[in-house]
Design a protein around this motif. Structure first.
Motif, PDB file in Angstrom:
ATOM      1  N   GLN A  20       0.711  -1.118  -0.411  1.00 15.28           N
ATOM      2  CA  GLN A  20      -0.172  -0.341  -0.328  1.00 15.28           C
ATOM      3  C   GLN A  20       0.815   0.916   0.143  1.00 15.28           C
ATOM      4  O   GLN A  20      -0.033   2.174  -0.074  1.00 15.28           O
ATOM      5  N   ASN A  21       1.900   1.389   0.416  1.00 15.09           N
ATOM      6  CA  ASN A  21       2.807   2.468   0.525  1.00 15.09           C
ATOM      7  C   ASN A  21       4.695   2.220   0.633  1.00 15.09           C
ATOM      8  O   ASN A  21       4.669   0.456   0.102  1.00 15.09           O
ATOM      9  N   ASP A  22       4.711   2.917  -0.378  1.00  7.28           N
ATOM     10  CA  ASP A  22       6.212   2.957  -1.095  1.00  7.28           C
ATOM     11  C   ASP A  22       7.313   2.862   0.203  1.00  7.28           C
ATOM     12  O   ASP A  22       8.110   2.229  -0.017  1.00  7.28           O
ATOM     13  N   SER A  65       4.000   7.158   2.139  1.00  9.12           N
ATOM     14  CA  SER A  65       4.744   7.677   0.546  1.00  9.12           C
ATOM     15  C   SER A  65       6.490   8.323   1.093  1.00  9.12           C
ATOM     16  O   SER A  65       6.846   8.478  -0.172  1.00  9.12           O
ATOM     17  N   GLU A  66       7.686   8.372   1.809  1.00  8.20           N
ATOM     18  CA  GLU A  66       8.225   9.942   2.480  1.00  8.20           C
ATOM     19  C   GLU A  66       8.917   8.375   3.041  1.00  8.20           C
ATOM     20  O   GLU A  66       9.065   7.829   3.916  1.00  8.20           O
ATOM     21  N   PHE A  67      10.488   8.336   2.061  1.00  4.19           N
ATOM     22  CA  PHE A  67      11.953   7.253   2.742  1.00  4.19           C
ATOM     23  C   PHE A  67      11.533   8.127   4.085  1.00  4.19           C
ATOM     24  O   PHE A  67      11.472   9.647   4.470  1.00  4.19           O
ATOM     25  N   SER A  68      11.981   7.353   4.998  1.00  2.00           N
ATOM     26  CA  SER A  68      12.317   7.938   6.553  1.00  2.00           C
ATOM     27  C   SER A  68      13.220   7.165   7.363  1.00  2.00           C
ATOM     28  O   SER A  68      14.020   5.859   6.983  1.00  2.00           O
ATOM     29  N   ALA A  69      13.585   7.209   8.517  1.00  3.04           N
ATOM     30  CA  ALA A  69      14.334   6.452   9.467  1.00  3.04           C
ATOM     31  C   ALA A  69      13.746   5.688   9.559  1.00  3.04           C
ATOM     32  O   ALA A  69      14.408   4.578  10.404  1.00  3.04           O
ATOM     33  N   ILE A 109       8.189  -7.245  -0.427  1.00  7.31           N
ATOM     34  CA  ILE A 109       9.437  -6.858   0.265  1.00  7.31           C
ATOM     35  C   ILE A 109      10.506  -6.354  -0.556  1.00  7.31           C
ATOM     36  O   ILE A 109      11.151  -5.692  -0.832  1.00  7.31           O
ATOM     37  N   ARG A 110      10.359  -7.549  -2.111  1.00  8.59           N
ATOM     38  CA  ARG A 110      11.161  -7.148  -2.266  1.00  8.59           C
ATOM     39  C   ARG A 110      12.261  -6.849  -3.485  1.00  8.59           C
ATOM     40  O   ARG A 110      12.361  -6.026  -3.498  1.00  8.59           O
ATOM     41  N   VAL A 111      10.334  -5.645  -3.905  1.00  9.74           N
ATOM     42  CA  VAL A 111      10.320  -5.187  -4.428  1.00  9.74           C
ATOM     43  C   VAL A 111      11.047  -3.598  -3.705  1.00  9.74           C
ATOM     44  O   VAL A 111      11.791  -2.583  -4.535  1.00  9.74           O
ATOM     45  N   TYR A 112       9.946  -3.343  -2.365  1.00 14.58           N
ATOM     46  CA  TYR A 112      10.909  -2.211  -1.388  1.00 14.58           C
ATOM     47  C   TYR A 112      12.660  -2.044  -1.708  1.00 14.58           C
ATOM     48  O   TYR A 112      12.805  -1.061  -1.922  1.00 14.58           O
TER      49      TYR A 112
END
Length: 213
Positions: free
Chosen positions: A147-149, A154-158, A184-187
């Motif tokens: 559901q989320n990148d 939607s934002e990369f974070s710690a 998880i693999r795509v992530y």
């Protein structure tokens, strides 16, 4: 200057990566695991009673525990980057996934690894329980990433920096097949494309090919 005491193939990769993402200067002191025990060398054990990494030194202070170090660095050098404050709509999600890394994901992997090394029969209830819990944790992550990148939205974070070690380098010690968890693999492919992650792994663990599949 911030000094990172980095043990190869350990959770301290989080701190090197965080500093690369933030673009802050740091000194990197590297240590190698004992080839037989896979534990910290005496030089690192001399710095802290637990002999664990990561450790940072700044202004004469020594700080351990990766989550505490990440919070410290973000508060002192982050200028609001890579974390969500109370006003952000994904604040609760950020807190949950940030603490999920060391509160659920890593402990569940360690428990499963330990149980697997005890010589129990494949159908032993303790072993099956550990594997079922592991699957639940990975399935929860996979559903979130469908559901989320990124884990906090939607934002990369710690929260991502805290979690990726368990999904990659930890699998050097305890292999987990990610085939059942496509999101998880795509992530991990998305993470692997980040220049700061690439720089951090090249500097901290140049002998290790990140396990991104």
């Amino acid at each position: 200057m911030l000094k990172i005491h980095h043990l190869g193939h350990s959770q301290s990769e989080r701190i090197v990566w965080l500093c690369e993402e933030l673009g802050i200067p740091y000194e990197l002191q590297k240590y190698t695991r004992d080839p037989v025990t896979r534990l910290s060398p005496p030089e690192l054990k001399a710095l802290h009673p637990l002999g664990a990494a990561p450790l940072i030194e700044v202004d004469g202070m020594l700080l351990a525990e990766s989550a505490a170090i990440v919070d410290f660095i973000l508060a002192r050098y982050g200028r609001g980057r890579l974390r969500h404050g109370p006003e952000h709509p994904d604040f609760a999600a950020y807190l949950y996934w940030f603490h999920f890394a060391n509160g659920n994901l890593q402990p569940v992997m360690l428990r499963s690894m330990t149980v697997g090394r005890c010589g129990l029969a494949p159908d032993h209830p303790v072993r099956t329980s550990a594997l079922e819990r592991l699957d639940k944790v990975f399935s929860l992550l996979d559903a979130r990433l469908a559901q989320n990148d990124y884990l906090a939205g939607s934002e990369f974070s710690a929260a991502d920096i805290m979690s990726v070690f368990s999904l990659t380098t930890m699998r050097v010690f305890y292999p987990v097949d990610l085939e059942p968890y496509p999101n998880i693999r795509v992530y991990l492919q998305r993470i692997g494309g980040r220049p700061a992650y690439q720089r951090a792994m090249a500097k901290g663990d140049p002998d290790l090919t990140p396990m991104l599949t």
